[in-house]
Design a protein around this motif. Sequence first.
Motif, short mmCIF file in Angstrom:
data_model
loop_
_atom_site.label_atom_id
_atom_site.label_comp_id
_atom_site.label_asym_id
_atom_site.label_seq_id
_atom_site.Cartn_x
_atom_site.Cartn_y
_atom_site.Cartn_z
N ASP A 259 -47.89 -23.55 2.67
CA ASP A 259 -47.25 -23.52 1.36
C ASP A 259 -48.31 -23.62 0.26
OD1 ASP A 259 -45.61 -23.73 -0.80
OD2 ASP A 259 -44.77 -25.69 -0.28
N GLU A 260 -48.85 -22.46 -0.12
CA GLU A 260 -49.91 -22.42 -1.13
C GLU A 260 -49.73 -21.20 -2.02
OE1 GLU A 260 -54.55 -23.50 -1.10
OE2 GLU A 260 -54.05 -21.78 0.16
N VAL A 261 -49.60 -21.44 -3.32
CA VAL A 261 -49.36 -20.37 -4.29
C VAL A 261 -50.21 -20.61 -5.53
CG1 VAL A 261 -47.65 -19.17 -5.71
CG2 VAL A 261 -46.97 -20.13 -3.51
N THR A 262 -50.83 -19.55 -6.03
CA THR A 262 -51.53 -19.60 -7.31
C THR A 262 -50.87 -18.58 -8.23
OG1 THR A 262 -53.59 -20.10 -6.13
CG2 THR A 262 -53.77 -19.46 -8.44
N GLU A 263 -50.50 -19.01 -9.44
CA GLU A 263 -49.80 -18.12 -10.36
C GLU A 263 -50.39 -18.19 -11.76
OE1 GLU A 263 -45.31 -17.48 -9.23
OE2 GLU A 263 -45.66 -19.63 -9.51
N PHE A 264 -50.40 -17.02 -12.40
CA PHE A 264 -50.85 -16.90 -13.78
C PHE A 264 -49.72 -16.26 -14.58
CE2 PHE A 264 -54.57 -16.79 -11.04
CZ PHE A 264 -55.36 -17.79 -11.60
N PHE A 265 -49.29 -16.95 -15.62
CA PHE A 265 -48.16 -16.50 -16.42
C PHE A 265 -48.64 -15.95 -17.75
CE2 PHE A 265 -46.67 -19.65 -13.46
CZ PHE A 265 -45.40 -19.23 -13.08
N PHE A 266 -48.17 -14.75 -18.06
CA PHE A 266 -48.46 -14.09 -19.33
C PHE A 266 -47.15 -13.98 -20.13
CE2 PHE A 266 -51.65 -12.84 -16.33
CZ PHE A 266 -52.82 -12.63 -17.04
N THR A 267 -47.25 -13.67 -21.39
CA THR A 267 -46.04 -13.50 -22.20
C THR A 267 -45.20 -12.34 -21.68
OG1 THR A 267 -47.35 -12.19 -23.76
CG2 THR A 267 -46.96 -14.51 -24.32
N ASP A 268 -45.83 -11.36 -21.04
CA ASP A 268 -45.10 -10.19 -20.54
C ASP A 268 -45.36 -9.95 -19.06
OD1 ASP A 268 -43.96 -9.48 -23.07
OD2 ASP A 268 -45.93 -8.71 -23.65
N GLY A 269 -45.49 -11.00 -18.29
CA GLY A 269 -45.68 -10.77 -16.86
C GLY A 269 -46.18 -11.99 -16.12
N THR A 272 -48.80 -13.49 -9.01
CA THR A 272 -48.55 -14.50 -7.99
C THR A 272 -49.38 -14.19 -6.75
OG1 THR A 272 -46.29 -14.86 -8.76
CG2 THR A 272 -46.82 -15.64 -6.55
N ILE A 273 -50.09 -15.20 -6.25
CA ILE A 273 -50.94 -15.03 -5.07
C ILE A 273 -50.49 -16.05 -4.03
CG2 ILE A 273 -53.31 -14.98 -4.20
CD1 ILE A 273 -54.09 -14.93 -7.29
N LYS A 274 -50.07 -15.58 -2.87
CA LYS A 274 -49.64 -16.45 -1.78
C LYS A 274 -50.71 -16.40 -0.70
CE LYS A 274 -44.75 -15.78 -2.82
NZ LYS A 274 -43.43 -15.35 -2.30
N THR A 275 -51.44 -17.50 -0.56
CA THR A 275 -52.58 -17.55 0.34
C THR A 275 -52.14 -17.87 1.77
OG1 THR A 275 -53.61 -18.65 -1.56
CG2 THR A 275 -54.97 -18.32 0.37
#
Length: 358
Positions: A259-269, A272-275
């Motif tokens: 259970d490992e996730v790295t996410e970057f949130f933008f105003t329009d998108g 998501t990276i699931k390792t």
Amino acid sequence: MKRKVKIGMIGVGFIGQLAHLVNYLESEDCEVVAIADFRSELRRKVAIRYGIPRSYATHHELLADNEVEAVCVVTARPYTAPTVLDCLKAGKHVISEKPMAGSFEQASRLVKTAKENNVNYVVGFMKRYDEGVQKAKEIFDEALATSKMGKLIYARAHCFAGDSYCNPWGHIVTDEKTVYPDSGWDMSPKWLPESWKDKFQIYLNTYSHNINILRYFFGKSPTIVSSNVSQVNGQVAVLDWGDCLGVIETGMASNRGWDEVTEFFFTDGRITIKTPPALLRNTPAKIEIYRAGETQELQIPQTNWTWAFQLQANAFVDCLINGKESISTGLDSIEDMRIIEEIWRQDSKINQTLLNGG
């Protein structure tokens, strides 16, 4: 005739065999010429199976082997840093497992020694080499450069662990017990109260990956806003990256997967990276790209069947043959040590323990 890097392996146990040794043996650009391990029967069997010409009882004996020009260090955690220090002093190029040490002070000593001896020192943050992570980094950099996904507003790293081994098999096992000559180096900073040291070591060993990946994407280090990490489960640290905030959510849970996730949130998108689990071979990280705005779109970029540990080994050898700079140097990785110590300094319970005299 093409030059091959002469590699020595220090530590040929479970992770040493499955995650490292096999990848150097399969490389066309290097040759494993020696191994070292305290367990005599284990090293004998490993040397025979893989046709490794020399085996030694200690890393000191291996370091005296003039044919060895680079070493891969895979030891029990308290022995990683002192072993690496000996290797660097001996003028050998080094790649070691993470964490590189138990404290920022220890790590600084290693980096200084590598510079003084003009050798390459690489720390095994293999997730940076994952093909899915590399692809996501390209997309992330493009999003920042073009603003096609708007402004970056938040970053999230989540790891609640699970099973990273994936039922491994095929490695050589003996019933020998390793007898160490000393207790190694402390795996926590001197200032930390004794009552928190075991928990710190778990955090450092597991979640240094998550801090390392975030720094890799941002290309800089955060300041720590607040943290609550003094319990094993349900930890959180809030980070300030300058233009946006972020969070690291960590804990331990019974999970057959990883259970490992790295996410970057933008105003329009969102990216998501699931390792994947560390020893799940030929399965790179999964990427999801969500684009918002006027048109809603979900993309799942495809990658090849590759394994982060193998790509990491290939990159280390390439670094030595072609002079390329590693993407996970000791000089870079020392920042993970500094940040983790700062996260633990910010915890109010730990501060209260310090105020009460430890």
